[in-house]
Scaffold this motif. Structure first.
Motif, short mmCIF file in Angstrom:
data_model
loop_
_atom_site.label_atom_id
_atom_site.label_comp_id
_atom_site.label_asym_id
_atom_site.label_seq_id
_atom_site.Cartn_x
_atom_site.Cartn_y
_atom_site.Cartn_z
N LYS A 705 0.83 -1.19 0.00
CA LYS A 705 0.00 0.00 0.00
C LYS A 705 0.87 1.25 0.00
CE LYS A 705 -4.04 -1.94 2.36
NZ LYS A 705 -4.96 -1.80 3.52
N GLU A 706 0.29 2.29 -0.56
CA GLU A 706 0.93 3.61 -0.61
C GLU A 706 2.28 3.56 -1.34
OE1 GLU A 706 1.22 4.98 3.39
OE2 GLU A 706 -0.95 5.32 3.57
N THR A 707 2.35 2.72 -2.36
CA THR A 707 3.62 2.54 -3.10
C THR A 707 3.37 2.66 -4.60
OG1 THR A 707 4.48 1.07 -1.38
CG2 THR A 707 5.55 0.99 -3.54
N GLY A 753 5.36 6.04 -0.10
CA GLY A 753 4.97 7.31 0.48
C GLY A 753 3.87 8.05 -0.24
N PHE A 754 3.16 7.40 -1.16
CA PHE A 754 2.05 8.04 -1.85
C PHE A 754 0.74 7.62 -1.20
CE2 PHE A 754 5.38 8.05 -5.04
CZ PHE A 754 5.28 9.31 -5.59
N PRO A 755 -0.18 8.54 -0.90
CA PRO A 755 -1.50 8.17 -0.37
C PRO A 755 -2.24 7.26 -1.35
CG PRO A 755 -1.11 10.51 -0.12
CD PRO A 755 -0.02 10.00 -1.00
N THR A 758 -3.82 8.04 -5.10
CA THR A 758 -3.15 9.17 -5.76
C THR A 758 -2.80 8.80 -7.20
OG1 THR A 758 -2.18 9.88 -3.66
CG2 THR A 758 -1.16 10.71 -5.67
N GLY A 759 -3.11 9.71 -8.10
CA GLY A 759 -2.70 9.53 -9.49
C GLY A 759 -1.32 10.15 -9.70
N VAL A 760 -0.38 9.35 -10.13
CA VAL A 760 0.99 9.83 -10.37
C VAL A 760 1.25 9.83 -11.88
CG1 VAL A 760 3.43 9.49 -9.90
CG2 VAL A 760 1.73 8.88 -8.15
N ILE A 761 1.53 11.02 -12.41
CA ILE A 761 1.86 11.16 -13.84
C ILE A 761 3.39 11.11 -13.98
CG2 ILE A 761 1.73 12.65 -15.86
CD1 ILE A 761 -0.85 13.83 -14.63
N PHE A 762 3.88 10.31 -14.90
CA PHE A 762 5.33 10.13 -15.01
C PHE A 762 5.75 10.04 -16.48
CE2 PHE A 762 3.44 5.97 -14.87
CZ PHE A 762 4.14 5.23 -15.80
N ALA A 763 7.02 10.31 -16.71
CA ALA A 763 7.66 10.14 -18.02
C ALA A 763 9.09 9.69 -17.78
CB ALA A 763 7.63 11.45 -18.82
N VAL A 764 9.65 8.95 -18.75
CA VAL A 764 10.97 8.34 -18.58
C VAL A 764 11.86 8.71 -19.76
CG1 VAL A 764 12.22 6.16 -18.25
CG2 VAL A 764 9.88 6.40 -17.38
N LYS A 765 13.14 8.96 -19.48
CA LYS A 765 14.13 9.11 -20.55
C LYS A 765 15.36 8.26 -20.23
CE LYS A 765 16.41 13.38 -18.89
NZ LYS A 765 16.74 14.77 -19.26
N SER A 766 16.13 7.94 -21.27
CA SER A 766 17.30 7.05 -21.15
C SER A 766 18.58 7.85 -21.24
CB SER A 766 17.29 5.99 -22.26
OG SER A 766 16.06 5.29 -22.29
N VAL A 767 19.63 7.35 -20.58
CA VAL A 767 20.95 7.96 -20.61
C VAL A 767 21.97 6.90 -21.02
CG1 VAL A 767 22.72 9.16 -19.29
CG2 VAL A 767 20.30 9.60 -18.80
N VAL A 768 22.74 7.22 -22.08
CA VAL A 768 23.83 6.35 -22.54
C VAL A 768 25.09 7.20 -22.61
CG1 VAL A 768 24.70 4.88 -24.38
CG2 VAL A 768 22.25 4.91 -23.87
N GLY A 769 26.04 6.95 -21.71
CA GLY A 769 27.25 7.77 -21.66
C GLY A 769 26.90 9.21 -21.35
N ASP A 770 27.36 10.11 -22.20
CA ASP A 770 27.05 11.52 -22.00
C ASP A 770 25.88 11.98 -22.88
OD1 ASP A 770 28.27 11.33 -24.43
OD2 ASP A 770 29.78 12.89 -24.06
#
Length: 783
Positions: A705-707, A753-755, A758-770
């Motif tokens: 819960k709350e995760t 730690g989320f009630p 709760t709706g959590v909006i997210f986005a992801v990006k990748s990192v390769v080297g620099d």
């Protein structure tokens, strides 16, 4: 140090830079030789023909010859000791315990048999032709009528087949004369294709009178003289006018520098037509003429329709310059500019039948001409062929000038001390692409894991292995050593200057230590093909600093390259072959040995200046050179300190050489084991695609819960991100900066730690080297 007076006339070798061109070569001076066993009689007599036929087999299916006749006939090759069977699986090296099979001996026998078969076929065709000629014309006509009534549309009568073979043989003989540089004039030769107004692909077109020259267009890419490459439609040459294009109002000139831009360069020109940068010799340009100028009306013209690559050899008598400056870049230039698919040989990078190479330098055929013929099936043009007829205009319908400098890694010191080209990372895989092309055309295996186990020579040097009589690898007639493996130790031997004085003693010591055959390879004794074959079998290559070391690029991965330097010549200042060996993807192990013992050096102060003589200098300057312990940095190419030292003969310390080889073999063993576990061709800097909606998963079942627990798929394109950055915000949060940033090295994020709800909006990006991608589409998960 010992000084020795010049006792006989010496000639400069190919290591001096850019000499005056010469159209004829003096016969090569024969040097000392080491006795080696020879092949069986038939194989020996047919070897040259076998190599020639090999180039035919692995080249185009046209009648063009792939390899030109050498300037001087090389002696028969040394007998190669049997090696283990070639293992086609690179991950499973051949076992040294198995019975040996010599793949090169098998190849020679196959080539010999193919020559015998070809001669037999030729005899049968000649006999058939004679029989056909003896038949009466009446009977032939009657038979022809009857045959025509009964045969199918696609069938040919025996008589027609014989005639067709005879016609093809005439064309092939003509083409053979062209490739071999025959001095017989072929002007006015009639071709069936010419009579039918069909272009003669690969031949020399007939001269015709044109009312007007064809209009030209020019397309150039590149911002400077050094980087510019231009394509031409209708580029012409005449001995009086030199190179020119023909303009009218329909001509296209795109990317061509203005006259002001050309004149602003210290070397005025459109392109560098060689790969050596910042040298006046390499700048090339053309003039423009009006299509309607009276001077160019009703002119005799030879019009080439094959795609033509214009190129200027920098130093055509030196194998280092020919391969590094010319052949390697030309290969990739042709691959980029022409390409094409050669259906019988899909592994070739371009179609050998689609283009010709036109030299624009004043060299004629030299001893280093042979590699160029591997790049095209068509005859290579020489500048003298364009200038013989002073009135004739030669035009090339499609041509390119300027060449990419993709693979050049070394500069020769025209503007400062020589060394690797600064701020340039040459990819050794691009060099390997060219060497594999040559190797495959010779019918040799291109994989590196064949012959014997990687550690066998090292183990033999440490007395951890003895010869197995069942392997039938033979023994040395000089030292009596029984060979334990089929790999070779090769000494690239010199015969005129810069000699290894105790070369024979060195060879004997190495055979006894490593229990492998040692061969001496010389430019005077071995053709290009023979050298490539031997280099593919070498585990260790040893040579004094000199141009022939460029042949190390044909060696398998894990080969040791040991370069020797005369007394007072610092190895760190002269590194073309060290740089080559250490290119990414070459996987060669390099070592340098310097003669630190002046008593083991033999110098020649009375030689001519070009060969290190200093007698022409004032006595004070001579003494200064003799007292200088190391050659100071200098420009190319006539520094007396450099020439005096580099042309010394050397007595090498065999124990020091042995220790260097032993350490290098240990490094090679480690390298090859690492290569067996990795794929050096795999790139690691590919960026993943955007991570968006369909890739996301909100994990619910089993989640505390709350995760917040989200996952996404691994990149589908083979990318391997170092980490991911996840940006989150609470649904409905309208604050100025609502984002929270998380990092993770796996394809999931687990945050407490989320009630609940709760709706959590997210986005992801990748990192390769620099490098990093942009954030993908946003998605929402409810906790």
């Amino acid at each position: 140090m010992r000084l020795r007076n010049q006792t006989k006339s010496d000639t400069a070798d190919g290591d001096s830079k850019r000499k005056n061109p010469r159209s004829r070569l003096a016969p090569a001076t024969s040097g000392r030789s080491v006795s080696v066993a020879t092949l069986a009689g038939l194989v020996l007599l047919a070897f040259s023909a076998g190599l020639f036929l090999s180039a035919r087999i692995f080249g185009a299916d046209s009648g063009a010859v792939k390899v030109v006749t050498p300037i001087h006939q090389a002696p028969l090759p040394p007998q190669l000791t049997p090696t283990q069977a070639v293992n086609q699986d690179k991950n499973v090296p051949a076992k040294p315990e198995t019975t040996a099979v010599d793949p090169w001996r098998i190849k020679y026998e196959e080539l010999v048999q193919s020559v015998v078969d070809a001669e037999k076929k030729q005899s049968e065709v000649a006999a058939a032709a004679s029989a056909s000629a003896a038949t009466s014309s009446v009977a032939s006509n009657k038979e022809g009528v009857e045959t025509t009534l009964t045969k199918t549309k696609d069938e040919k009568s025996p008589k027609q087949e014989v005639e067709e073979v005879q016609q093809n043989k005439v064309k092939e003989d003509e083409r053979q004369k062209l490739v071999n540089g025959s001095s017989n004039s072929i002007e006015g030769t009639k071709h069936k294709e010419s009579e039918e107004k069909i272009p003669v692909i690969g031949g020399i077109p007939e001269i015709q009178t044109m009312d007007q020259l064809p209009a030209s267009s020019v397309w150039c890419e590149g911002e400077s003289l050094a980087t510019r490459v231009c394509k031409f439609r209708n580029l012409c040459f005449n001995e009086r006018y030199q190179w020119f294009v023909v303009r009218n109002n329909a001509s296209i000139l795109r990317g061509v520098p203005t006259m002001q831009q050309i004149n602003d360069d210290v070397r005025p020109g459109i392109v560098e037509i060689s790969t050596v940068e910042d040298h006046p010799y390499t700048a090339w340009s053309y003039d423009q003429v009006s299509q309607f100028a009276p001077e160019f009306q009703k002119r005799r013209v030879r019009y080439h329709t094959d795609f033509t690559v214009l190129f200027k050899r920098f130093h055509a008598s030196n194998i280092m310059h020919s391969l590094h400056d010319d052949v390697l870049p030309l290969f990739h230039h042709i691959r980029e500019q022409i390409g094409g698919f050669m259906s019988p040989y899909p592994h070739f990078e371009f179609d050998l039948r689609n283009h010709r190479i036109q030299f624009v330098d004043d060299y004629e055929i030299t001893e280093t001409f042979r590699p160029f013929q591997y790049l095209t099936d068509l005859p290579i043009g020489k500048l003298s062929e364009l200038t013989d007829d002073k009135d004739l205009i030669t035009c090339f319908r499609d041509a390119t000038a300027g060449v990419r400098k993709l693979t050049t890694w070394y500069q020769y010191g025209f503007n400062g001390p020589q060394g690797p080209i600064q701020d340039k990372a040459v990819n050794g895989f691009h060099v390997r692409m060219v060497t594999d092309f040559f190797v495959s055309r010779l019918g040799l295996p291109t994989q590196d894991y064949y012959g014997e186990s990687n550690d066998l020579m090292l183990d033999a040097g440490q007395n951890r292995v003895i010869a197995n009589p069942l392997n039938n690898l033979g023994s040395s007639k000089t030292t009596g050593v029984d060979y334990v493996g089929g790999d070779l130790i090769i000494i690239l031997s010199r015969t005129r200057n810069r000699l290894i004085v105790n070369e024979a003693a060195l060879a004997e010591h190495l055979e006894k230590t490593f229990k492998h055959q040692v061969l001496l390879v010389r430019n005077e004794d071995h053709s290009l093909e023979e050298q490539i074959i031997l280099m593919r079998r070498a585990k260790v290559v040893i040579a004094m600093h000199g141009s022939i070391l460029i042949m190390g690029m044909f060696c398998r991965k894990g080969t040791v390259i040991l370069e020797l330097y005369p007394y007072a010549v610092p190895s760190k200042n002269y590194t073309p072959y060290k740089t080559m060996s250490e290119l990414q993807g070459m996987h060669l192990v390099y070592r340098a040995w310097e003669n630190k013992h002046p008593k083991n050096s033999v110098s020649f102060p009375d030689r001519i200046q070009a060969l290190g003589g200093i007698a022409h200098l004032p006595k004070e300057e001579q003494m200064k050179i003799l007292d200088t312990p190391t050659v100071p940095p200098h420009k190319c190419c006539v520094d007396p300190y450099w020439l005096f030292r580099i042309y010394q003969d050397t007595i090498v310390d065999v124990n020091e050489i042995t220790d260097l080889i032993m350490g290098a073999l240990k490094e090679a063993s480690t390298m090859m084991k690492a290569l067996e576990q990795t794929n050096p061709l795999e790139v690691t800097d590919i960026l993943p695609p955007y991570i968006s909606g369909p890739m996301f998963m909100c994990i619910g079942e089993g989640r505390p819960k709350e995760t917040l627990w989200i996952k996404w798929l691994e990149p589908w394109n083979g990318a391997k991100p170092d980490k991911y950055i996840v940006r989150t915000r609470i649904d409905g949060d309208e604050s100025e900066n609502p984002f929270t940033i998380y990092e993770t090295t796996t394809e999931e994020l687990f945050v407490k730690g989320f009630p609940v709800g709760t709706g959590v909006i997210f986005a992801v990006k990748s990192v390769v080297g620099d490098q990093e991608t942009n954030y993908g589409d946003e998605a929402i998960c409810v906790v």
